[in-house]
Design an enzyme around this catalytic site. Structure first.
Site, mmCIF file in Angstrom:
data_model
loop_
_atom_site.group_PDB
_atom_site.id
_atom_site.type_symbol
_atom_site.label_atom_id
_atom_site.label_comp_id
_atom_site.label_asym_id
_atom_site.label_seq_id
_atom_site.Cartn_x
_atom_site.Cartn_y
_atom_site.Cartn_z
ATOM 1 N N ASP A 42 0.832 -1.202 0.000
ATOM 2 C CA ASP A 42 0.000 0.000 0.000
ATOM 3 C C ASP A 42 0.870 1.256 0.000
ATOM 4 O OD1 ASP A 42 -1.913 2.082 0.635
ATOM 5 O OD2 ASP A 42 -3.243 0.495 1.343
ATOM 6 N N SER A 86 -6.943 4.460 -1.752
ATOM 7 C CA SER A 86 -6.771 3.009 -1.837
ATOM 8 C C SER A 86 -8.038 2.273 -2.252
ATOM 9 C CB SER A 86 -6.290 2.460 -0.488
ATOM 10 O OG SER A 86 -5.002 2.922 -0.193
ATOM 11 N N THR A 167 -8.088 -1.577 1.347
ATOM 12 C CA THR A 167 -7.488 -2.575 0.464
ATOM 13 C C THR A 167 -8.043 -3.976 0.694
ATOM 14 O OG1 THR A 167 -5.466 -1.286 0.159
ATOM 15 C CG2 THR A 167 -5.316 -3.649 -0.252
ATOM 16 N N PHE A 262 -5.314 -9.128 15.217
ATOM 17 C CA PHE A 262 -4.152 -8.879 16.065
ATOM 18 C C PHE A 262 -4.184 -7.440 16.571
ATOM 19 C CE2 PHE A 262 -3.179 -12.077 12.844
ATOM 20 C CZ PHE A 262 -2.855 -13.151 13.662
ATOM 21 N N ASP A 313 2.005 2.516 3.776
ATOM 22 C CA ASP A 313 1.224 3.715 3.471
ATOM 23 C C ASP A 313 1.098 4.630 4.681
ATOM 24 O OD1 ASP A 313 -0.923 5.135 1.738
ATOM 25 O OD2 ASP A 313 -2.040 4.617 3.548
ATOM 26 N N HIS A 355 -0.947 2.885 -5.239
ATOM 27 C CA HIS A 355 -0.704 4.296 -5.554
ATOM 28 C C HIS A 355 0.684 4.685 -5.074
ATOM 29 C CE1 HIS A 355 -1.300 5.138 -1.287
ATOM 30 N NE2 HIS A 355 -2.429 4.434 -1.358
ATOM 31 N N HIS A 438 -1.290 11.064 -1.015
ATOM 32 C CA HIS A 438 -0.820 10.129 -2.028
ATOM 33 C C HIS A 438 -0.222 10.910 -3.195
ATOM 34 C CE1 HIS A 438 -4.036 6.955 -0.697
ATOM 35 N NE2 HIS A 438 -3.106 7.174 0.220
#
Length: 474
Positions: A42, A86, A167, A262, A313, A355, A438
């Site tokens: 990402d 995303s 994502t 997690f 990201d 991206h 981004h």
């Protein structure tokens, strides 16, 4: 100095020799790939790839992903923006359709509608009420994962971000706004209200961060829990899933259906950055990937697995280059681990990004200079100076947190490399931490294995979907 120039792995040497002799894997027939593993870094733009390579292996070194024999570049714009987020960029890979920013796996007629809150029911829960109408705002578009299920394939989703983040959600959910994560989570639970029926009996392996979107609201224990009171983890367990929440339980889980959430990081529900991960408690991306492959390989009909390095990201948004590079290396290690598990004669492995970001190289540093350090003069090896007489780092960002200072900080005696919390300078201050945007540039794609010969040239991200389906026989 973090550069290591040795690349002694035998398979790397063999790969380099094969490339030199033009003996790359043959282009195989359509539908040749029994299994597909799709790796998504990402925000992993070309500068992040190059800087990570230098950080770990030196300028002349090679990341595992860079050793794959097929390569292409990918255009990432969305239906309504030069610079994508995303949600539509990942959905372009999974559906082959351009959509608007913030929209997940819906067609181009869908307009993003941010979810709202009902504070009378859950005072500490934001974005809890899904504002996506059942009709009248576009339509869902089938995803690769859904199409794999329809063909009888096993499926899995692994990420270091929240499992309901844009994502991973674009593989198994359809929603008009990426922030509707309570609604996204319930789409993954077979038999329950809001379930996505295209998933059949469900996704076999689901691993990522946080449990509060999956657990019921409780004012004291889960103040951001589900406002509908459902315990989605318990519902999945009733369907035969094994629940895991740390490394020990992951290792102990049988190779069947798994729901892994997690929570060690406690960082907006994401898993830890690699620099902060406790290796005794929290699994690495490589460990989750290997477990997923083991579980999915039990299917005699093949599988589709998506693996995301999600926190690359987040570090880039925070202009924290050190964490971005180390998470990229952890992502690359997951690719290496997967290659050590699979048979490339029947498995396609594709690595790409959704991206770019605004990180850039500065100056003309001497060969071997610390990529996280300050820029040097390649002739004198002394610190290079800007017009204000002060040194600057090799890696900088086009924009990010601010505000702009009247004078730049003097970095002469600042440890920009060893300090994992150091934030690189930005050109345009945007006023808040984590606000770096981004980038709209193309990203890289690497591929190997069954059917990989068709990945080449400059591709629109929607075209990648078509090539994946061709190789997979969908």
């Amino acid at each position: 100095m973090h550069t290591t120039r040795s690349t002694t792995q035998p398979w790397r040497a063999a790969s380099a020799l094969c490339l030199a002799l033009s003996c790359a894997l043959p282009a195989l027939a359509a539908g040749e790939a029994k299994n597909v593993i799709f790796f998504l870094g990402d925000g992993m733009g070309p500068v992040t790839v190059a800087a990570s390579r230098i950080y770990k292996y030196g300028e002349a070194g090679t990341l595992t992903m860079e050793s794959l024999p097929r390569a292409a570049r990918v255009k990432t714009y969305s239906l309504d923006a030069q610079t994508t987020d995303s949600a539509p960029s990942m959905a372009a890979y999974t559906t082959g359709v351009k959509s608007r920013n913030e929209v997940i796996a819906m067609d181009g007629n869908t307009v993003a509608r941010r979810p709202s809150s009902d504070t009378s029911v859950t005072p500490n829960v934001s974005n809890a009420v899904d504002n996506c109408p059942a009709t009248g705002n576009g339509a869902a578009v089938p995803t690769l994962l859904e199409q794999a299920i329809a063909k009888g394939k096993a499926t899995g989703v692994v990420t270091t971000a929240r499992l309901t983040h844009a994502t991973p959600a674009a593989t198994y959910a359809h929603i008009c706004h990426r922030d509707a994560e309570y609604a996204i989570a319930r789409q993954a639970v077979p038999g329950g209200a809001g379930y996505n029926p295209a998933l059949g009996n469900g996704v076999d392996v689901l691993m990522g961060g946080i449990s509060y979107y999956w657990r019921p609201f409780n004012a004291s224990t889960t103040p951001r829990g589900r406002p509908d009171g459902r315990d989605l983890v318990a519902e999945l367990q009733a369907r035969g899933y094994t629940y895991v929440n740390d490394l020990a339980s992951l290792n102990a889980a049988p190779s069947g259906r798994i729901i892994g959430l997690f929570d060690q990081a406690q960082s907006e529900g994401h898993m830890s950055y690699e620099l902060d991960r406790d290796p005794a408690k929290e699994p690495s991306l490589a460990q989750m990937t290997v477990k997923a492959i083991d579980a999915l390989s039990k299917s005699g009909n093949g599988y589709f697995l998506m693996v995301e390095g999600g926190r690359i990201d987040h570090a880039l948004h925070g202009t924290n280059a050190k964490r971005a590079l180390t998470d990229t290396i952890a992502f690359d290690d997951a690719i290496k681990a997967a290659l050590g598990k699979v048979d490339l004669s029947n498995t396609l492995v594709v690595v790409t990004a959704d991206h770019d970001h605004t990180m850039a190289f500065n100056g003309y540093s001497h060969l071997g200079n610390d990529i996280l350090g300050k820029t040097t003069d390649y002739k004198t090896r002394q610190l290079a100076k800007a017009a204000d007489g002060l040194p600057y780092t090799t890696l900088v960002f086009g924009n990010g947190g601010g505000p702009r200072k009247a004078t730049r900080d003097d970095l002469t005696n600042v440890d920009t490399s060893g300090n994992k919390n150091y934030l690189q300078e930005v050109g345009i201050p945007l006023g808040s931490p984590g606000s770096e945007t981004h980038g709209g540039g193309d990203v890289m794609l690497f591929a190997t294995g069954a059917g990989s010969g068709i990945f080449k040239g400059t591709l629109d991200n929607t075209r990648v979907n078509g090539l994946l389906k061709q190789a997979f026989g969908l």
